[in-house]
Design a protein around this motif. Structure first.
Motif, PDB file in Angstrom:
ATOM      1  N   GLU A   7       0.822  -1.207   0.000  1.00  0.00           N
ATOM      2  CA  GLU A   7       0.000   0.000   0.000  1.00  0.00           C
ATOM      3  C   GLU A   7       0.864   1.268   0.000  1.00  0.00           C
ATOM      4  N   PHE A   8       1.936   1.255   0.807  1.00  0.00           N
ATOM      5  CA  PHE A   8       2.824   2.421   0.878  1.00  0.00           C
ATOM      6  C   PHE A   8       3.469   2.682  -0.490  1.00  0.00           C
ATOM      7  N   SER A   9       3.964   1.608  -1.113  1.00  0.00           N
ATOM      8  CA  SER A   9       4.610   1.759  -2.425  1.00  0.00           C
ATOM      9  C   SER A   9       3.619   2.273  -3.463  1.00  0.00           C
ATOM     10  N   GLU A  10       2.395   1.735  -3.414  1.00  0.00           N
ATOM     11  CA  GLU A  10       1.372   2.120  -4.387  1.00  0.00           C
ATOM     12  C   GLU A  10       1.112   3.640  -4.315  1.00  0.00           C
ATOM     13  N   ILE A  11       1.055   4.165  -3.108  1.00  0.00           N
ATOM     14  CA  ILE A  11       0.811   5.608  -2.943  1.00  0.00           C
ATOM     15  C   ILE A  11       1.974   6.395  -3.573  1.00  0.00           C
ATOM     16  N   CYS A  12       3.194   5.920  -3.321  1.00  0.00           N
ATOM     17  CA  CYS A  12       4.379   6.622  -3.848  1.00  0.00           C
ATOM     18  C   CYS A  12       4.437   6.523  -5.381  1.00  0.00           C
TER      19      CYS A  12
END
Ligand code: NDP
Length: 324
Positions: free
Chosen positions: A300-305
């Motif tokens: 999820e964190f990577s997707e936002i970035c």
């Protein structure tokens, strides 16, 4: 033995000055390959460029066949096999981001047209001049007879910077670190992703705290350029030239086994990233071509970035859309 034509734009500038000598000495293609080096500059920098050409002569490099110093893009890109597009309009005082995009759009659309008209059909283009990803998109769009896959932008300095930071943190050597990715735009919105990276075959995320990764590592990679300007009084140049060499060398000769590199390339929709922008992905190079590493798990964190960097590139594209 063949002869390759290599073009450097902005060749009298800081990065160009490093790059020209490294390429001419054979560090890019090896000592067996002869080189015709074509150096392009704006008319105001022609004296400086002629000085660079004289110094290149004075090196008596065995693999350097000819040097052409010119302010004419049609001369500079004639038969070009490899182009390093380094020259770009710098951000001036009070200049808005849109002014910078538009100023560079003019330069890169003219160069795209010259590449289309004069270069080798299998040319490999690396854009270094900022905003590099969007400049590459403009050059690509103005060269309809050349494969879009010939146009790339440089993320390798960010990649190398991230390797150096991780190596220092884990007491390892940069060569011990594999499968690191810098996603997105060459800007502070880039995303250095360590979720798949390994150090001596151990997962980085099992060795280092997420707190250090999010609050120290990612900002320090993103802001490394600004830190160097503060200390040196000038932006990074030798490290940028070195990264440009790494990018093209790996593209031509292939990436190491069991590893990948970061290259900004035309998005094909992989990982849900819009087509029609030049976005940095993890890639593997073989036989002079690159392929995006597929099916990596994106949390999820990577997707936002990833999406934040995509949004910035879509916005950059909007500012210059009429020139595409
Ligand atoms: P540099 O050689 O230091 O930088 C050239 C470009 O590379 C800049 O856009 C710079 O961006 C960019 N860049 C990308 N990544 C990096 C990085 N990691 N670190 C530093 N720079 C990076 O600039 P100079 O001003 O010394 O030289 C530019 C030359 O280009 C000049 O000689 C100028 O005359 C020439 N020029 C040539 C043109 C042409 O051939 N048609 C057109 C325009 C200019 P940033 O500005 O963000 O640092």
């Amino acid at each position: 033995m063949s002869i390759k034509t290599i073009t450097i734009t902005g060749a009298a500038g800081q990065i160009g000055y490093q790059l020209a000598f490294r390429i001419a000495s054979g560090q890019l293609l090896g000592q067996e390959e002869k080189i015709n080096l074509k150096l392009l500059e704006i008319p105001a920098a022609l004296d400086a460029l002629n000085g660079v050409a004289m110094e290149l002569d004075d090196c008596a490099f065995p693999c350097l066949e000819t040097i052409t110093a010119t302010d004419n893009a049609s001369v500079a890109f004639q038969d070009c096999d490899y182009a390093f597009l380094v020259g770009a309009k710098p951000r001036g005082p009070g200049m808005e981001r849109s002014d910078l995009l538009l100023g560079n759009a003019e330069i890169f659309s003219a160069q795209g047209k010259a590449i289309n008209a004069y270069a080798n059909r299998n040319i490999k283009v690396l854009v270094v001049g900022n905003p590099a990803n969007t400049n590459a998109l403009i050059a690509m769009s103005n060269a309809p007879e050349i494969s879009p896959n010939s146009f790339t932008a440089m993320m390798r300095l960010d990649h190398n910077r991230a390797l150096a930071q991780l190596a220092a943190k884990t007491d390892a050597h940069v060569t011990d670190i594999k499968k690191l990715t810098i996603w997105g735009n060459h800007s502070t919105m880039q995303y250095p992703d360590i979720y798949h990276a390994t150090v001596n075959d151990q997962k980085v995320i099992n060795l280092i705290s997420l707190d250090w990764i999010k609050n120290t590592f990612i900002p320090s990679v993103q802001q490394r350029g600004a830190q160097i300007i503060k200390l040196r009084g000038l932006s990074s140049a030798a490290s940028a030239a070195s990264a440009a060499m790494d990018h093209v060398r790996d593209w031509v000769f292939g990436t190491a086994d069991n590893n990948w590199i970061s290259m900004a390339i035309p998005s094909d929709g992989s990982y849900g990233i819009s087509e029609g922008i030049i976005y940095s992905f993890p890639v593997i190079c073989t036989n002079g071509s690159y392929e995006i590493v597929q099916a990596l798990e994106i949390n999820e964190f990577s997707e936002i970035c990833l999406k934040a960097s995509e949004a910035e590139l879509l916005e950059e594209r909007k500012a210059i859309e009429h020139l595409l």
